[in-house]
Design a protein around this motif. Sequence first.
Motif, PDB file in Angstrom:
ATOM      1  N   GLY A  82     -29.536 -26.237 -55.393  1.00 19.84           N
ATOM      2  CA  GLY A  82     -29.340 -25.160 -56.361  1.00 19.84           C
ATOM      3  C   GLY A  82     -28.801 -23.953 -55.631  1.00 19.84           C
ATOM      4  N   GLY A  83     -29.073 -22.772 -56.185  1.00 22.22           N
ATOM      5  CA  GLY A  83     -28.603 -21.546 -55.563  1.00 22.22           C
ATOM      6  C   GLY A  83     -29.712 -20.840 -54.806  1.00 22.22           C
ATOM      7  N   ASP A  84     -29.501 -19.552 -54.542  1.00 24.27           N
ATOM      8  CA  ASP A  84     -30.457 -18.803 -53.730  1.00 24.27           C
ATOM      9  C   ASP A  84     -31.849 -18.731 -54.383  1.00 24.27           C
ATOM     10  N   GLY A  85     -31.890 -18.642 -55.716  1.00 26.66           N
ATOM     11  CA  GLY A  85     -33.186 -18.594 -56.400  1.00 26.66           C
ATOM     12  C   GLY A  85     -33.974 -19.881 -56.193  1.00 26.66           C
ATOM     13  N   THR A  86     -33.284 -21.011 -56.259  1.00 27.58           N
ATOM     14  CA  THR A  86     -33.951 -22.305 -56.040  1.00 27.58           C
ATOM     15  C   THR A  86     -34.412 -22.420 -54.587  1.00 27.58           C
ATOM     16  N   ALA A 130     -34.535 -10.111 -56.499  1.00 31.07           N
ATOM     17  CA  ALA A 130     -34.638 -10.810 -55.219  1.00 31.07           C
ATOM     18  C   ALA A 130     -33.788 -12.067 -55.284  1.00 31.07           C
ATOM     19  N   ASP A 131     -32.861 -12.212 -54.349  1.00 26.21           N
ATOM     20  CA  ASP A 131     -31.984 -13.389 -54.289  1.00 26.21           C
ATOM     21  C   ASP A 131     -31.281 -13.647 -55.622  1.00 26.21           C
ATOM     22  N   GLY A 132     -30.954 -12.558 -56.340  1.00 28.67           N
ATOM     23  CA  GLY A 132     -30.182 -12.706 -57.572  1.00 28.67           C
ATOM     24  C   GLY A 132     -30.995 -12.963 -58.816  1.00 28.67           C
ATOM     25  N   ASP A 133     -32.329 -12.919 -58.710  1.00 29.50           N
ATOM     26  CA  ASP A 133     -33.179 -13.077 -59.893  1.00 29.50           C
ATOM     27  C   ASP A 133     -34.038 -11.827 -60.073  1.00 29.50           C
ATOM     28  N   CYS A 134     -34.276 -11.413 -61.320  1.00 31.71           N
ATOM     29  CA  CYS A 134     -35.133 -10.257 -61.603  1.00 31.71           C
ATOM     30  C   CYS A 134     -36.522 -10.487 -61.031  1.00 31.71           C
ATOM     31  N   CYS A 135     -37.108  -9.451 -60.480  1.00 29.74           N
ATOM     32  CA  CYS A 135     -38.469  -9.624 -59.948  1.00 29.74           C
ATOM     33  C   CYS A 135     -39.308  -8.386 -60.206  1.00 29.74           C
ATOM     34  N   GLY A 136     -39.141  -7.732 -61.330  1.00 31.34           N
ATOM     35  CA  GLY A 136     -39.985  -6.594 -61.672  1.00 31.34           C
ATOM     36  C   GLY A 136     -39.366  -5.285 -61.219  1.00 31.34           C
ATOM     37  N   GLY A 137     -40.245  -4.347 -60.840  1.00 34.10           N
ATOM     38  CA  GLY A 137     -39.748  -3.025 -60.486  1.00 34.10           C
ATOM     39  C   GLY A 137     -40.563  -2.392 -59.378  1.00 34.10           C
ATOM     40  N   LEU A 138     -40.119  -1.195 -58.978  1.00 30.63           N
ATOM     41  CA  LEU A 138     -40.797  -0.469 -57.901  1.00 30.63           C
ATOM     42  C   LEU A 138     -42.108   0.115 -58.426  1.00 30.63           C
ATOM     43  N   PRO A 139     -43.097   0.380 -57.527  1.00 28.43           N
ATOM     44  CA  PRO A 139     -43.024   0.281 -56.077  1.00 28.43           C
ATOM     45  C   PRO A 139     -43.157  -1.149 -55.562  1.00 28.43           C
ATOM     46  N   VAL A 140     -42.604  -1.346 -54.344  1.00 30.25           N
ATOM     47  CA  VAL A 140     -42.706  -2.645 -53.691  1.00 30.25           C
ATOM     48  C   VAL A 140     -42.817  -2.422 -52.182  1.00 30.25           C
ATOM     49  N   SER A 141     -43.563  -3.300 -51.546  1.00 28.61           N
ATOM     50  CA  SER A 141     -43.742  -3.255 -50.097  1.00 28.61           C
ATOM     51  C   SER A 141     -43.207  -4.568 -49.523  1.00 28.61           C
ATOM     52  N   ILE A 142     -42.383  -4.462 -48.465  1.00 27.35           N
ATOM     53  CA  ILE A 142     -41.650  -5.644 -47.976  1.00 27.35           C
ATOM     54  C   ILE A 142     -41.880  -5.835 -46.478  1.00 27.35           C
ATOM     55  N   GLU A 143     -42.185  -7.069 -46.109  1.00 25.25           N
ATOM     56  CA  GLU A 143     -42.264  -7.416 -44.684  1.00 25.25           C
ATOM     57  C   GLU A 143     -41.925  -8.888 -44.524  1.00 25.25           C
ATOM     58  N   ASP A 144     -41.816  -9.341 -43.277  1.00 22.88           N
ATOM     59  CA  ASP A 144     -41.546 -10.759 -43.042  1.00 22.88           C
ATOM     60  C   ASP A 144     -42.757 -11.599 -43.399  1.00 22.88           C
ATOM     61  N   GLY A 162     -32.814  -6.245 -53.836  1.00 26.44           N
ATOM     62  CA  GLY A 162     -32.077  -5.048 -54.227  1.00 26.44           C
ATOM     63  C   GLY A 162     -32.895  -4.225 -55.200  1.00 26.44           C
ATOM     64  N   ALA A 163     -32.851  -2.905 -55.045  1.00 30.03           N
ATOM     65  CA  ALA A 163     -33.564  -2.006 -55.955  1.00 30.03           C
ATOM     66  C   ALA A 163     -32.567  -1.000 -56.502  1.00 30.03           C
ATOM     67  N   GLY A 164     -32.453  -0.925 -57.831  1.00 28.57           N
ATOM     68  CA  GLY A 164     -31.532   0.028 -58.442  1.00 28.57           C
ATOM     69  C   GLY A 164     -30.447  -0.678 -59.234  1.00 28.57           C
ATOM     70  N   PHE A 165     -29.203  -0.223 -59.032  1.00 31.59           N
ATOM     71  CA  PHE A 165     -28.097  -0.656 -59.897  1.00 31.59           C
ATOM     72  C   PHE A 165     -27.893  -2.170 -59.880  1.00 31.59           C
ATOM     73  N   ASP A 166     -27.916  -2.803 -58.700  1.00 34.00           N
ATOM     74  CA  ASP A 166     -27.620  -4.245 -58.682  1.00 34.00           C
ATOM     75  C   ASP A 166     -28.693  -5.025 -59.435  1.00 34.00           C
ATOM     76  N   ALA A 167     -29.944  -4.537 -59.370  1.00 32.93           N
ATOM     77  CA  ALA A 167     -31.025  -5.200 -60.112  1.00 32.93           C
ATOM     78  C   ALA A 167     -30.831  -5.027 -61.621  1.00 32.93           C
ATOM     79  N   GLU A 168     -30.295  -3.882 -62.021  1.00 30.16           N
ATOM     80  CA  GLU A 168     -30.032  -3.670 -63.447  1.00 30.16           C
ATOM     81  C   GLU A 168     -28.925  -4.612 -63.925  1.00 30.16           C
ATOM     82  N   VAL A 169     -27.914  -4.832 -63.070  1.00 32.90           N
ATOM     83  CA  VAL A 169     -26.845  -5.788 -63.415  1.00 32.90           C
ATOM     84  C   VAL A 169     -27.445  -7.185 -63.601  1.00 32.90           C
TER      85      VAL A 169
END
Length: 289
Positions: free
Chosen positions: A57-61, A261-275, A132-139
């Motif tokens: 599949g794609g990045d989401g899969t 995330a990876d081209g699929d909607c995943c909610g909104g901010l705030p978010v904390s990110i690490e490996d 991505g947070a902001g415009f690309d997520a809205e797209v």
Amino acid sequence: MLIVFNPVAGSRRRSRLLRAMALLPAARLAETAGPGHAEALARAAAQAGEDCVVAAGGDGTIAEVAAGLLGHATALGILPLGTANVLSLELGLPHAPEAAARLLLAGHAMPLWPGIARFADGGSRLFVQMLGAGFDAEVVRRLDPRLKRATGRAAYVWQTLATLPRYGFPPVTARLDGGAPLAAGAVVVTKGRLYAGPFLLAPGATPLRPGFQVALIRGGAARAALAGALLPLGLLPRLPGLVLRPASHVALDGAGVPAQADGDCCGGLPVSIEDAAAPLRVILQRPGE
Ligand SMILES: Nc1ncnc2c1ncn2[C@@H]1O[C@H](COP(=O)(O)OP(=O)(O)OP(=O)(O)O)[C@@H](O)[C@H]1O
């Protein structure tokens, strides 16, 4: 080997799947029935001791399969059948199904460090390429999946143009490794160099090592339109107002700012990110091939 096939990824690529499977007679096939199913299938296979689970599949899969394999020795294989296929481009994987199948048989496993995004509601999301947070997520949020399946990447171009006059560009605040807050109109936290397909965003980034590159993009609609024009030219890193910073931990905040995330909607901010706490094993070409 288990192949987890997303039947709605890309433009419904079953014929490409069958071309790959002709070279993988020992592989079993499982089809996803909806969002989250690939993760459950991959986790069950890993717990049963499967040597390799292939995300078809794609990045989401891929992200869902990777989430299911986290903490297990089972290798992640990739059969790129999505729309943008950013991770497979990033890793230099072959696009032709026969070549991808041969690689699954003869490649070798390398560490892949996914990112983990943790949201205020307690939920979390693994990503393999970027958040991505902001415009690309809205797209992404506004994108009609039927249009995406029918027209592929062109759907993103159309949706970007349609979203530009409608999005209010609420501010995003980013804290990198606990530092002072940085203001931006949009932020992309990326594991890799590429964005939205084969387009350069963050030279030097790689998902084969821990850590992120964080693209902070200042400005509103005019800057986003310029970004869209520079993207296919490979000139996005030269966008005025774009700053790239390395980080191991990223905290993003902003009222009413969507995330993808990876081209699929995943909610909104705030978010904390690490490996992730430990890497996955992903099947790649042997060096020199
Ligand atoms: N049977 C299904 N019906 C509807 N959605 C599904 C099904 N199986 C999986 N999904 C969802 O489809 C989403 C999109 O899949 P995926 O990202 O792999 O394809 P794509 O968007 O075409 O590719 P790319 O992300 O590379 O552009 C996934 O996030 C997954 O949750």
